[in-house]
Write a protein that holds these residues in place. Structure first.
Motif, PDB file in Angstrom:
ATOM      1  N   GLY A  20      30.447  40.160  39.644  1.00  0.00           N
ATOM      2  CA  GLY A  20      31.136  41.029  40.602  1.00  0.00           C
ATOM      3  C   GLY A  20      32.638  41.012  40.392  1.00  0.00           C
ATOM      4  N   GLY A  21      33.175  39.828  40.055  1.00  0.00           N
ATOM      5  CA  GLY A  21      34.602  39.721  39.776  1.00  0.00           C
ATOM      6  C   GLY A  21      34.992  40.498  38.541  1.00  0.00           C
ATOM      7  N   THR A  22      34.127  40.494  37.537  1.00  0.00           N
ATOM      8  CA  THR A  22      34.400  41.242  36.311  1.00  0.00           C
ATOM      9  C   THR A  22      34.367  42.743  36.584  1.00  0.00           C
ATOM     10  N   LEU A  23      33.400  43.180  37.367  1.00  0.00           N
ATOM     11  CA  LEU A  23      33.328  44.593  37.745  1.00  0.00           C
ATOM     12  C   LEU A  23      34.584  44.997  38.512  1.00  0.00           C
ATOM     13  N   PHE A  24      34.988  44.155  39.451  1.00  0.00           N
ATOM     14  CA  PHE A  24      36.198  44.419  40.231  1.00  0.00           C
ATOM     15  C   PHE A  24      37.424  44.466  39.321  1.00  0.00           C
ATOM     16  N   ALA A  25      37.504  43.538  38.353  1.00  0.00           N
ATOM     17  CA  ALA A  25      38.626  43.520  37.415  1.00  0.00           C
ATOM     18  C   ALA A  25      38.659  44.791  36.580  1.00  0.00           C
TER      19      ALA A  25
ATOM     20  N   LEU B  13      41.938  51.931  29.068  1.00  0.00           N
ATOM     21  CA  LEU B  13      40.864  51.846  28.066  1.00  0.00           C
ATOM     22  C   LEU B  13      40.176  50.484  28.098  1.00  0.00           C
ATOM     23  N   ALA B  14      40.957  49.421  28.255  1.00  0.00           N
ATOM     24  CA  ALA B  14      40.359  48.087  28.344  1.00  0.00           C
ATOM     25  C   ALA B  14      39.517  47.972  29.613  1.00  0.00           C
ATOM     26  N   GLY B  15      39.990  48.547  30.712  1.00  0.00           N
ATOM     27  CA  GLY B  15      39.204  48.540  31.942  1.00  0.00           C
ATOM     28  C   GLY B  15      37.895  49.280  31.776  1.00  0.00           C
ATOM     29  N   THR B  16      37.925  50.390  31.061  1.00  0.00           N
ATOM     30  CA  THR B  16      36.693  51.126  30.776  1.00  0.00           C
ATOM     31  C   THR B  16      35.758  50.286  29.905  1.00  0.00           C
ATOM     32  N   GLY B  17      36.323  49.578  28.932  1.00  0.00           N
ATOM     33  CA  GLY B  17      35.524  48.685  28.101  1.00  0.00           C
ATOM     34  C   GLY B  17      34.882  47.571  28.918  1.00  0.00           C
ATOM     35  N   ILE B  18      35.605  47.049  29.879  1.00  0.00           N
ATOM     36  CA  ILE B  18      35.049  46.007  30.753  1.00  0.00           C
ATOM     37  C   ILE B  18      33.901  46.577  31.572  1.00  0.00           C
TER      38      ILE B  18
ATOM     39  N   ILE C 152      43.373  38.781  35.488  1.00  0.00           N
ATOM     40  CA  ILE C 152      43.314  37.682  34.521  1.00  0.00           C
ATOM     41  C   ILE C 152      42.363  36.600  35.023  1.00  0.00           C
ATOM     42  N   TRP C 153      42.488  36.237  36.292  1.00  0.00           N
ATOM     43  CA  TRP C 153      41.622  35.210  36.867  1.00  0.00           C
ATOM     44  C   TRP C 153      40.150  35.635  36.805  1.00  0.00           C
ATOM     45  N   ALA C 154      39.873  36.872  37.213  1.00  0.00           N
ATOM     46  CA  ALA C 154      38.476  37.339  37.238  1.00  0.00           C
ATOM     47  C   ALA C 154      37.873  37.365  35.844  1.00  0.00           C
ATOM     48  N   LEU C 155      38.635  37.817  34.874  1.00  0.00           N
ATOM     49  CA  LEU C 155      38.103  37.906  33.505  1.00  0.00           C
ATOM     50  C   LEU C 155      38.014  36.537  32.841  1.00  0.00           C
ATOM     51  N   ALA C 156      38.943  35.649  33.140  1.00  0.00           N
ATOM     52  CA  ALA C 156      38.944  34.335  32.507  1.00  0.00           C
ATOM     53  C   ALA C 156      37.879  33.407  33.091  1.00  0.00           C
TER      54      ALA C 156
END
Length: 144
Positions: A21-26, A79-84, A128-132
């Motif tokens: 969920g954090g990754t989706l939010f990020a 673009l990176a957000g779309t990739g995520i 950064i926190w959510a992705l890391a």
């Protein structure tokens, strides 16, 4: 009566669901920040007097070049957000890198728009926190 003896798929624990969920939010935040960075850059390019300089700082940059920097950075962040959001590993790694660059760029933009720069820096740090902290991609690849 026949019983269903098919094995159940393993349930994801709460931390894995939270990380996903954090990754989706990020990813969503990165797309939004990318769009807002593009708009911020266009405003700086179109009319240099949109942003008023607040205070004296050690670093001083041409506002038009900052506008182009924000446009390019905004496109890359979006673009990176779309990739995520698509679940790609390059999006996640690029997202962390670009969120760090966005934090630095917003820090240097403080003299022109301090409240927005602080807000954008905070959002980038959350990204950064959510992705890391998302270890689900490590579990997929069997490295953890």
């Amino acid at each position: 009566m026949s019983q269903n003896t098919a094995p159940r798929p393993p349930r994801a624990d709460a931390s894995a669901r939270g990380a996903a969920g954090g990754t989706l939010f990020a990813g969503v935040l990165m797309v939004v920040i990318g769009i807002l960075d593009i708009l911020q850059g266009i405003a700086a390019i179109a009319k240099d007097d949109v942003y008023a300089r607040v205070g004296d700082y050690v670093f001083e940059f041409n506002l038009t070049s900052w506008g182009w920097t924000h446009v390019v950075l905004g496109i890359l962040v979006g673009l990176a957000g779309t990739g995520i959001l698509m679940g790609s590993e390059w999006g996640r790694m690029g997202g962390i890198t670009l969120a760090v660059l966005n934090t630095v760029a917003q820090f240097l933009f403080l003299p022109y728009h301090p409240w927005w720069a602080l807000f954008s820096m905070a959002i980038s740090i959350v990204v950064i926190w959510a992705l890391a902290t998302d270890d689900t991609s490590f579990r997929k690849h069997g490295t953890a």
